[in-house]
Design an enzyme around this catalytic site. Structure first.
Site, PDB file in Angstrom:
ATOM      1  N   THR A  27      30.785   2.082-145.292  1.00  0.00           N
ATOM      2  CA  THR A  27      31.706   0.960-146.232  1.00  0.00           C
ATOM      3  C   THR A  27      31.699  -0.196-145.289  1.00  0.00           C
ATOM      4  OG1 THR A  27      33.405   1.497-145.029  1.00  0.00           O
ATOM      5  CG2 THR A  27      33.221   2.549-146.903  1.00  0.00           C
ATOM      6  N   ALA A  60      33.792   2.747-140.532  1.00  0.00           N
ATOM      7  CA  ALA A  60      34.994   1.799-140.908  1.00  0.00           C
ATOM      8  C   ALA A  60      34.633   0.413-140.044  1.00  0.00           C
ATOM      9  CB  ALA A  60      36.264   2.265-140.553  1.00  0.00           C
ATOM     10  N   VAL A  86      33.319   3.358-135.594  1.00  0.00           N
ATOM     11  CA  VAL A  86      33.668   2.207-135.899  1.00  0.00           C
ATOM     12  C   VAL A  86      32.346   1.242-135.874  1.00  0.00           C
ATOM     13  CG1 VAL A  86      34.697   0.075-134.693  1.00  0.00           C
ATOM     14  CG2 VAL A  86      35.822   2.401-134.518  1.00  0.00           C
ATOM     15  N   LYS A  87      32.309   0.512-137.031  1.00  0.00           N
ATOM     16  CA  LYS A  87      31.196  -0.359-137.191  1.00  0.00           C
ATOM     17  C   LYS A  87      31.337  -1.633-136.888  1.00  0.00           C
ATOM     18  CE  LYS A  87      28.480  -0.828-141.701  1.00  0.00           C
ATOM     19  NZ  LYS A  87      28.457  -0.592-143.122  1.00  0.00           N
ATOM     20  N   VAL A  88      30.618  -2.230-136.108  1.00  0.00           N
ATOM     21  CA  VAL A  88      30.665  -3.565-135.469  1.00  0.00           C
ATOM     22  C   VAL A  88      29.311  -4.061-135.382  1.00  0.00           C
ATOM     23  CG1 VAL A  88      32.318  -2.866-133.748  1.00  0.00           C
ATOM     24  CG2 VAL A  88      29.844  -2.559-133.156  1.00  0.00           C
TER      25      VAL A  88
END
Length: 222
Positions: A27, A60, A86-88
């Site tokens: 997402t 996310a 964790v999306k960065v």
């Protein structure tokens, strides 16, 4: 190759999961906004709904652009559920965050990758996934799939464990090309996944089988 669905729509996620081939979900803030979801707490609640539906990695994304904000948000997201990745973004602060998360045992997906250098730095920092954006590169007359092949080749040559997650997939042909390029994951809309089932010879063959069966059944009734 693993299949992730790129959406925040629960109905689409449910339908993809019911196919029995879904490995995860990605997402981003734009996809959340498309579903009318905004604000940190509302996003967290939505991520939990997705985690309840899918047994697999759920990316996310943090919304902060500074390092401290990324670390705070990322830790909070990772604490929500064991499936959260964790999306960065592939920025200077993002690479620093990936490194720190790696030290803490938090899995990451470094996103908005548009060249080999960004992918290399993310892998060296310890990213679990890198997400090159195929469609967006193609949009500016670049070679998105060529970048996937390039990253796959370099990662394999140097032994990086980071997985190549092909993102911004627009259609079924992209999915096939990801397979051919050796991508570890393709994240795509539901239509691209279901498009793999479509072939006129399958439809024609099934119609012929049913017609033959009906012809025999009708003959037996006479």
């Amino acid at each position: 190759m693993k299949f992730f669905i790129d959406t925040a729509n629960l109905d689409s996620i449910r339908e993809a999961n019911e196919l029995g081939v879904l490995d995860g979900v990605t997402t981003n803030p734009s996809l959340m906004a498309k579903e009318g979801i905004s604000g940190e707490e509302n996003c967290k609640a939505h991520y939990l709904k997705i985690c309840d539906m899918v047994e697999g990695d759920i990316s996310a994304e943090v919304m902060s652009t500074d390092l401290e904000g990324m670390l705070r948000e990322g830790r909070d997201l990772a604490a929500l559920h064991h499936n959260i990745v964790v999306k960065v973004p592939a920025t200077e602060a993002g690479i620093k965050a990936v490194r720190q998360f790696s030290k803490e045992g938090i899995r990451t997906n470094c996103t908005l990758i548009f060249n080999l250098g960004q992918a290399l730095l993310a892998a060296k920092a310890g990213a679990t996934y890198v997400s090159p954006f195929v469609g967006r590169i193609d949009d500016i007359s670049g070679d998105g799939m060529g970048l996937i092949r390039q990253i796959v080749e370099v990662f394999r040559y140097y032994g990086f464990e980071t997985e190549v997650l092909a993102a911004s997939i627009r259609h079924t042909r992209h999915v096939i090309e990801c397979l051919e390029a050796g991508a570890d994951v393709a994240t795509c809309p539901l239509s691209a996944i279901k498009g793999l089932l479509k072939h006129p010879l399958t439809d024609n063959g099934l119609a012929a089988f049913l017609a033959d069966q009906k012809r025999v059944a009708d003959a037996q009734k006479k």
